[in-house]
Design an enzyme around this catalytic site. Structure first.
Site: not given
Length: 818
Positions: A87, A479
């Protein structure tokens, strides 16, 4: 001639001054509207939140932009070199704009004018930072001028390393990845420090145009661009030419990382963590805040939990016969592409989608789903296998599982049917028929001492259904709620040897009559509290709740966190209210840890992007834990300031009674673990619509339910004892291998006294049918036989006159008592 030259020179000067003035006015106008570049100092990019298991393994990542911020000091030199070469090779030398690069681009563009080639840019890294952070991407002269001005100012304000850091963390690399750290993980499943020269060069090639160098769709162009970057690195002296030549020989080597959940079997857990973070901090914090979340998940226990619940659901479902194929596809020509379109159960990798290619009376021939590449192209290879009749016998049954409706595979499947197949012998290519179960369930495992959720399974498959039945499904616990009724009694004057009448009872309310019955329909007459919970007697439980008052039961249920607000009616004593597996397991954890309140959590700690802890589940203080050195001070102590919601002696009493459930009660023979203490309780709702079991050891509590999402009778053996307890037993058997064996702690001062199992009275030495019960100081077995029922103590005559069933039970079950 001299006057002419002077005239032209003067004209040129005027023109120059006019142009200079114009440029000055233009630039002055451009600078007035420039954004504030000082915001770069406080730059906080959207960063992915990462969720980790208790052992540090990565579970999931959440991000709109898959980015991890990486300081420039942590970026290797070879990675910096790759980006500078690709770049801006003069980055560390220019003032923000590279005059040499600009001149080269102008000459190149003039030469290529009219050729149709894209104009060559000359943006430096600083200019790209200015554009990406402060400007738009408009292709205009005004934007380029603003970009140049900002570049000069940025260079004067920030160091080169800071500018490069901003650039490397902001740029887009394709595949929804932003920043160099995120790109390294996305493309190569590596940390930045592990990237090779070739890999770093490929990533440096991407910012110019990620779509142009896609690793799969445009692999040739990607390699060419990568090699160009490698050449520039050698040309700029970052690597040697032999190193460059070797790097260019490497394949692209992209190993795309799967997004979402990364840890096997953790989908439901990860989703619960995601939901809680959004609830606590908001959507933006999760997807952009860069949080680091450490969860309580134990990966080994999670795999066990997932495996055991799935096995239990599949085993029950297969007893109900075959539901039919997953889909049907055409068999004319190549079946591969059409089969490849169907989504598999990705979190059940043991099962493979397959199409039936041929059926006979003895076997089924199948073709397995082919794989596809990143572009969706179907692998041309076709893998086949066989399902023998013996490996699909369960599919011959009818929907009730009572009988066989067909006798061979050709009565079940036909060519074109799509089914699931699980490998038996890979070499022999043999498989067994599978099907996703219709029945569902949820399971939670927790550390009872801290409330840390160690494992959570919200259903058979997250891919099949994302609904988390462990935390979101409101179900009747049946239960499995009874221990809290009995705990309330033991905390308020009753003992495990107190005797309650187990006989038919009628409750009249609002003109309606309610007649609770025991499972199986029988009544046992006067029985101790221990027997009532071991055998899960409904009539006894209702009488006990009636004797205490339901307001007291409701208070305890709310204290344990089972319900936020419980309706104080007798039916609720049998678990007819609705709650979640998570709440039930948390309540049992209180009993298991000796009565200390706990806060269930799936999250241990959350840190922000800077490492600051913003949430921690552990609230206990540790005095003296942070000394820098030892100077003969006392050892650090952890101050446990949690609320005591149940008497430790009561907790031990109800624990001992639930041990009886496992040893000789409704769960007898279902939990094969013998090397440690185990307590628990089964639960079955009306019409067997839900089957529950919640149980614990001294260091682990777990609970689960099994039931249809739309409550439907489970049918034969669809009880807590027949369906849920065996799943818990299988889970605990495997989990016990990971944990030390321990015994339940007997509180100091607790009295252990032998009593008659039927009467609850003190037992004489050598007397048969006795059991050792735990009594609090000042209490003990009764000296005379007393029976509690209908809110009062009952004499022998009252027992006989009020209940013929009780009379029969007493005279047959307790000969010579009176």
């Amino acid at each position: 001639m001299v006057r002419l030259i002077g005239y032209l020179f003067g004209l040129a000067c005027v023109l120059f001054l006019v142009v200079a003035a114009g440029v000055g006015i233009y630039l002055s106008g451009m600078t007035k509207g420039l954004p504030n570049y000082e915001v770069l100092a406080s730059y906080e990019p959207p960063v992915a939140t990462r969720v980790h298991a208790g052992n540090g393994a990565l579970m999931a990542e959440y991000a709109r932009e898959r980015r991890l911020f990486l300081p420039i000091q942590a970026v290797p030199d070879r990675v910096k070199a790759a980006f500078l070469s690709a770049e801006d090779k003069n980055f560390y030398n220019h003032p923000g704009i590279d005059p040499t690069g600009l001149a080269r681009a102008i000459v190149s563009n003039i030469q290529n004018f009219g050729s149709g080639r894209r104009p060559e840019g000359a943006s430096t890294i600083t200019q790209q930072v200015a554009k990406n952070f402060l400007l738009t991407s408009d292709q205009t002269i005004d934007r380029k001028v603003k970009e140049a001005i900002l570049s000069f100012r940025i260079e004067q304000t920030y160091s080169k390393d800071k500018i490069l850091e901003l650039y490397l963390n902001e740029i887009f690399f394709g595949l929804n990845s932003y920043g160099i750290a995120g790109a390294a993980l996305t493309y190569f499943d590596k940390a930045v420090t592990e990237l090779t020269t070739a890999e770093a060069a490929y990533l440096a090639a991407l910012p110019k145009g990620p779509a142009n160098y896609h690793p799969f769709r445009r692999e040739k162009q990607a390699i060419e661009r990568r090699n160009w970057v490698i050449d520039r690195m050698a040309e700029n002296g970052y690597i040697t030419q032999p190193d460059a030549d070797e790097a260019k020989k490497q394949p692209l080597g992209v190993k795309q990382r799967r997004s979402g959940t990364h840890l096997f079997a953790s989908d439901f857990f990860s989703e619960e963590v995601r939901r809680q973070i959004i609830e606590r901090y908001g959507d933006k914090a999760l997807y952009e805040g860069g949080l680091s979340v450490r969860t309580s998940l134990d990966p080994d226990l999670q795999v066990i939990a997932r495996h055991t619940l799935q096995n239990g659901l599949v085993e029950y479902d297969e007893r109900r016969g075959f539901h039919g194929p997953v889909a049907e596809i055409g068999m004319a020509g190549d079946w591969g592409p059409e089969l490849a379109k169907l989504p598999p159960l990705r979190d059940v990798p043991e099962w493979k989608l397959a199409v039936v290619t041929d059926v006979s009376a003895k076997s089924v021939s199948i073709g397995l789903q082919p794989s596809t590449d990143a572009n969706g192209k179907v692998d041309p290879a076709r893998e086949t296998g066989t399902i023998a009749a013996d490996d699909m016998k369960w599919a011959f049954r009818d929907a009730t599982g009572a009988r066989k409706t067909v006798k061979s595979p050709d009565g079940v499947l036909k060519p074109g049917d799509v089914v699931y197949a699980e490998p038996i012998d890979a070499a022999a290519k043999t498989y067994r028929l599978r099907q996703p179960p219709k029945v569902q369930g949820g399971l939670v495992a927790m550390d009872p001492n801290t409330g840390r959720v160690l494992a959570m399974v919200g259903g058979f498959s997250y891919a099949q259904s994302e609904f988390n039945r462990a935390t979101q499904a409101m179900r009747q616990p049946g239960s499995s709620f009874k221990p809290f009724v009995y705990a309330a009694a033991l905390d308020n004057g009753y003992t495990p040897a107190s005797v309650i009448l187990d006989a038919p009872i009628e409750i009249v309310s609002g003109g309606q009559v309610w007649k609770p019955e025991n499972y199986g329909g029988e009544s046992a007459g006067p029985s101790t509290l221990r027997t009532g919970i071991e055998k899960s007697r409904n009539q006894m439980t209702v009488r006990l709740a009636q004797d205490m008052g339901m307001e007291l039961v409701a208070e305890y249920a709310e204290r344990f966190g089972i319900y936020d607000k419980m309706l104080p009616v007798l039916a609720m004593s049998l678990g007819s209210g609705e709650t979640t597996v998570m709440r039930m397991v948390s309540a049992y954890a209180v009993i298991a840890n000796g009565g200390k309140q706990i806060k269930p959590t799936v999250i241990d700690r959350i840190q922000d992007r800077y490492g600051k802890t913003i949430f921690r589940h552990e609230e206990r203080a540790c005095d003296g834990c942070n000394y820098n050195e030892w100077a003969n001070q006392e050892e650090p102590t952890i101050v446990d300031n949690r609320e005591q919601v149940l008497d430790p002696m009561t907790a031990y009493q109800i624990t001992s009674m639930m041990q009886g459930v496992v040893q000789r009660g409704t769960a007898a023979g279902k939990i094969p673990v013998k090397d440690r203490d185990v307590a628990g309780k089964t639960g079955t709702t009306n019409d067997e619509k839900d089957a529950w079991f919640v149980g614990f050891t001294p260091n682990l509590v777990a609970g689960l339910y099994v039931g249809y999402d739309t409550p439907t009778p489970l049918g034969r053996a669809g009880t807590g004892s027949g369906l849920a307890a065996p799943i818990f037993g299988q889970f605990l058997t495997e989990a016990a291998k990971l944990m030390p064996a321990e015994k339940f702690h007997v509180p100091e001062g607790m009295q252990l006294i032998a009593v008659n199992r039927k009467t609850g009275m003190g037992a004489m030495e050598g007397e048969p049918d006795t059991i050792v019960e735990a009594f609090k100081p000042g209490t003990g077995p009764a000296d005379v036989f007393q029976v509690i029922g209908d809110g009062e103590y009952m004499t022998q005559d009252q027992i006989f006159s009020n209940s013929p069933q009780a009379q029969q039970a007493v005279t047959s079950g307790m000969p010579g008592l009176f």
